[in-house]
Design a protein around this motif. Structure first.
Motif, short mmCIF file in Angstrom:
data_model
loop_
_atom_site.label_atom_id
_atom_site.label_comp_id
_atom_site.label_asym_id
_atom_site.label_seq_id
_atom_site.Cartn_x
_atom_site.Cartn_y
_atom_site.Cartn_z
N THR A 100 127.81 -5.04 24.27
CA THR A 100 126.64 -4.19 24.10
C THR A 100 126.91 -3.12 23.06
N ARG A 101 128.14 -2.54 23.08
CA ARG A 101 128.49 -1.54 22.07
C ARG A 101 128.51 -2.16 20.68
N MET A 102 128.95 -3.41 20.58
CA MET A 102 128.98 -4.09 19.29
C MET A 102 127.57 -4.29 18.76
N PHE A 103 126.59 -4.49 19.66
CA PHE A 103 125.22 -4.72 19.24
C PHE A 103 124.50 -3.44 18.84
N ASP A 104 125.08 -2.28 19.15
CA ASP A 104 124.40 -1.01 18.89
C ASP A 104 124.08 -0.81 17.42
N ARG A 105 124.92 -1.37 16.54
CA ARG A 105 124.69 -1.16 15.12
C ARG A 105 123.63 -2.10 14.55
N PHE A 106 123.06 -2.95 15.39
CA PHE A 106 122.01 -3.85 14.96
C PHE A 106 120.67 -3.46 15.58
N ASN A 107 119.61 -3.61 14.79
CA ASN A 107 118.26 -3.41 15.28
C ASN A 107 117.78 -4.74 15.85
N ILE A 108 117.73 -4.85 17.18
CA ILE A 108 117.42 -6.12 17.85
C ILE A 108 116.00 -6.07 18.41
N ALA A 109 115.25 -7.10 18.16
CA ALA A 109 113.89 -7.22 18.70
C ALA A 109 113.81 -8.47 19.57
N VAL A 110 113.28 -8.31 20.77
CA VAL A 110 113.06 -9.44 21.68
C VAL A 110 111.58 -9.81 21.61
N LEU A 111 111.30 -11.06 21.25
CA LEU A 111 109.93 -11.53 21.06
C LEU A 111 109.54 -12.45 22.21
N LEU A 112 108.46 -12.10 22.91
CA LEU A 112 108.02 -12.89 24.06
C LEU A 112 106.55 -13.28 23.88
N PRO A 113 106.28 -14.47 23.33
CA PRO A 113 104.89 -14.94 23.26
C PRO A 113 104.43 -15.35 24.65
N CYS A 114 103.23 -14.92 25.06
CA CYS A 114 102.79 -15.15 26.44
C CYS A 114 101.32 -15.57 26.51
N ALA A 153 105.73 -11.60 11.10
CA ALA A 153 105.14 -10.79 10.04
C ALA A 153 105.14 -9.32 10.41
N ASP A 154 104.88 -9.01 11.67
CA ASP A 154 104.73 -7.61 12.10
C ASP A 154 106.05 -6.88 12.28
N ILE A 155 107.04 -7.56 12.81
CA ILE A 155 108.25 -6.89 13.32
C ILE A 155 109.38 -6.99 12.31
N ASP A 156 110.03 -5.87 12.05
CA ASP A 156 111.17 -5.81 11.14
C ASP A 156 112.41 -5.46 11.95
N ALA A 157 113.37 -6.36 11.96
CA ALA A 157 114.59 -6.15 12.74
C ALA A 157 115.74 -6.85 12.05
N ASP A 158 116.96 -6.58 12.53
CA ASP A 158 118.14 -7.28 12.02
C ASP A 158 118.33 -8.62 12.73
N ILE A 159 118.07 -8.63 14.04
CA ILE A 159 118.25 -9.83 14.85
C ILE A 159 117.03 -10.00 15.74
N TYR A 160 116.52 -11.22 15.79
CA TYR A 160 115.35 -11.53 16.60
C TYR A 160 115.76 -12.46 17.73
N VAL A 161 115.35 -12.12 18.93
CA VAL A 161 115.58 -12.98 20.11
C VAL A 161 114.21 -13.46 20.57
N MET A 162 113.98 -14.76 20.52
CA MET A 162 112.70 -15.31 20.95
C MET A 162 112.89 -16.12 22.24
N ALA A 163 112.08 -15.83 23.23
CA ALA A 163 112.15 -16.54 24.51
C ALA A 163 110.73 -16.68 25.05
N ASP A 164 110.60 -17.42 26.13
CA ASP A 164 109.30 -17.58 26.79
C ASP A 164 109.18 -16.57 27.93
N GLY A 165 107.94 -16.30 28.32
CA GLY A 165 107.70 -15.35 29.39
C GLY A 165 107.58 -15.96 30.76
N ASP A 166 108.01 -17.23 30.92
CA ASP A 166 107.82 -17.93 32.19
C ASP A 166 109.05 -17.91 33.09
#
Length: 346
Positions: A5-19, A81-94
């Motif tokens: 988690t500390r290693m990830f602090d230097r990255f801007n991470i966005a979690v994307l959940l299409p629902c 298109a909307d979200i600007d991040a270093d790393i994107y995590v995409m998952a489902d909401g189910d």
């Protein structure tokens, strides 16, 4: 806080959940990702849900956006298109994907310097007991590997982590559940570094239902395969069509030729004309494939250049305000003031 988690602090991470209608599970999914990735921003894009999905996501602490065009492809396109991040995590909401696995996916992305890591589903064939989905997964994955390469073993996995370069260079033209296939083809086409990580795949909890239609969505995916092959491998696509016309031409032509060599006569003129027409069509198909193959190569080169030119890291954010960095904000204000002065004084 863990070392990862500390290693990830230097990255801007966005979690994307299409629902779409995931009110029964979205709250726990959001909370799960908040616990697994405390520094990440959670985005839920609601696709016209009627069961309170947006409210449940908002109450859980996610940023909620409405996308009115129906279909997962529309949602993913809007997200990227909307979200600007270093790393994107995409998952489902189910709740079929475990949020704690995101840490392993991100670590793999960083350590292997990959542009996309796919969480292949270990228990996908038990999805709600729908054998049609299990058979379709097997057939389409085999078809993909024969058409586009062996980079992926599970092209329909919705659990993916990708880099900013991938997100901002991915065209995303699909409308529905074909979007994962398009992502895989894009990576294979540009020969991007990718990785796979086998993960457990959970069953949907009571009250949550799959939005997939075995036959309708299967037909859409098959059509997407054909269109993507036409765009990425046009010589093979049109060459196969040309071979079909050439085979038809030869089949009708041979009896007429044999009779001509034996008697010197062509009694079946309509058959001969039809065979020649099929031969001409096959030549046109081969020619079209040859020309479009050069066009496709040029488009691939342009996509590759755009990918290389895309910054690997997002613009820095003001952590206190969540907006532009201070220097950027000052430049924006100064520029606006200068424009107002020019307008006032002509």
């Amino acid at each position: 806080m863990s070392r990862a988690t500390r290693m990830f602090d230097r990255f801007n991470i966005a979690v994307l959940l299409p629902c779409y209608n995931e009110a029964s599970t979205i709250g726990q999914v959001v909370q799960g990702f908040q616990a697994a990735l405390p520094t990440a921003q959670i985005y839920v894009y609601d696709n016209n849900s009627t069961d309170g999905t947006a409210l449940k996501a908002m109450l859980a602490g996610a940023t909620v956006v409405r996308e009115r065009r129906q279909g997962k492809g529309h949602v993913v396109r809007r997200m990227l298109a909307d979200i600007d991040a270093d790393i994107y995590v995409m998952a489902d909401g189910d709740s079929t994907y475990c949020p704690t696995d995101a840490e392993d996916l991100i670590r793999t992305l960083i350590t292997e310097r990959a542009d996309m890591v796919v969480g292949t589903r270990r228990g996908v064939h038990n999805d709600a007991g729908r054998q049609g989905h299990a058979l379709g997964n097997r057939l389409f994955n085999l078809l993909y590997r024969s058409m586009f390469g062996t980079d992926f073993n599970d092209i329909f996995s919705g659990y993916r982590v990708f880099s900013r370069r991938f997100a901002k260079s991915f065209p995303a033209v699909s409308n529905g559940f074909e979007i994962e296939t398009e992502m895989s083809v894009h990576a294979s086409r540009l020969k991007l570094p990718v990785a796979e990580l086998e993960l457990d795949y959970g069953r949907r909890p009571d009250g949550s239902h799959s939005k997939l239609s075995t036959y309708r969505d299967g037909a859409k995916i098959l059509w997407t395969f054909a269109m993507l092959m036409k765009e990425t491998r046009p010589f093979t696509f049109f060459g196969l069509i040309g071979m079909a016309f050439l085979s038809t031409s030869v089949g009708f032509m041979m009896p007429v030729l044999l009779e001509y060599f034996a008697t010197g006569l062509v009694p079946r003129m309509p058959t001969w004309v039809f065979a020649l027409a099929m031969l001409m069509v096959s030549i046109i198909m081969f020619t079209a494939g040859l020309i479009l193959d050069s066009v496709s190569r040029a488009r691939t080169e342009q996509l590759r250049l755009h990918y290389i030119a895309t910054a690997a890291r997002a613009a820095p954010l003001d952590s206190a305000k969540g907006g532009l960095a201070l220097s950027q904000t000052e430049d924006l204000v100064i520029g606006t003031q200068a424009r107002i002065v020019r307008e006032r004084h002509g």
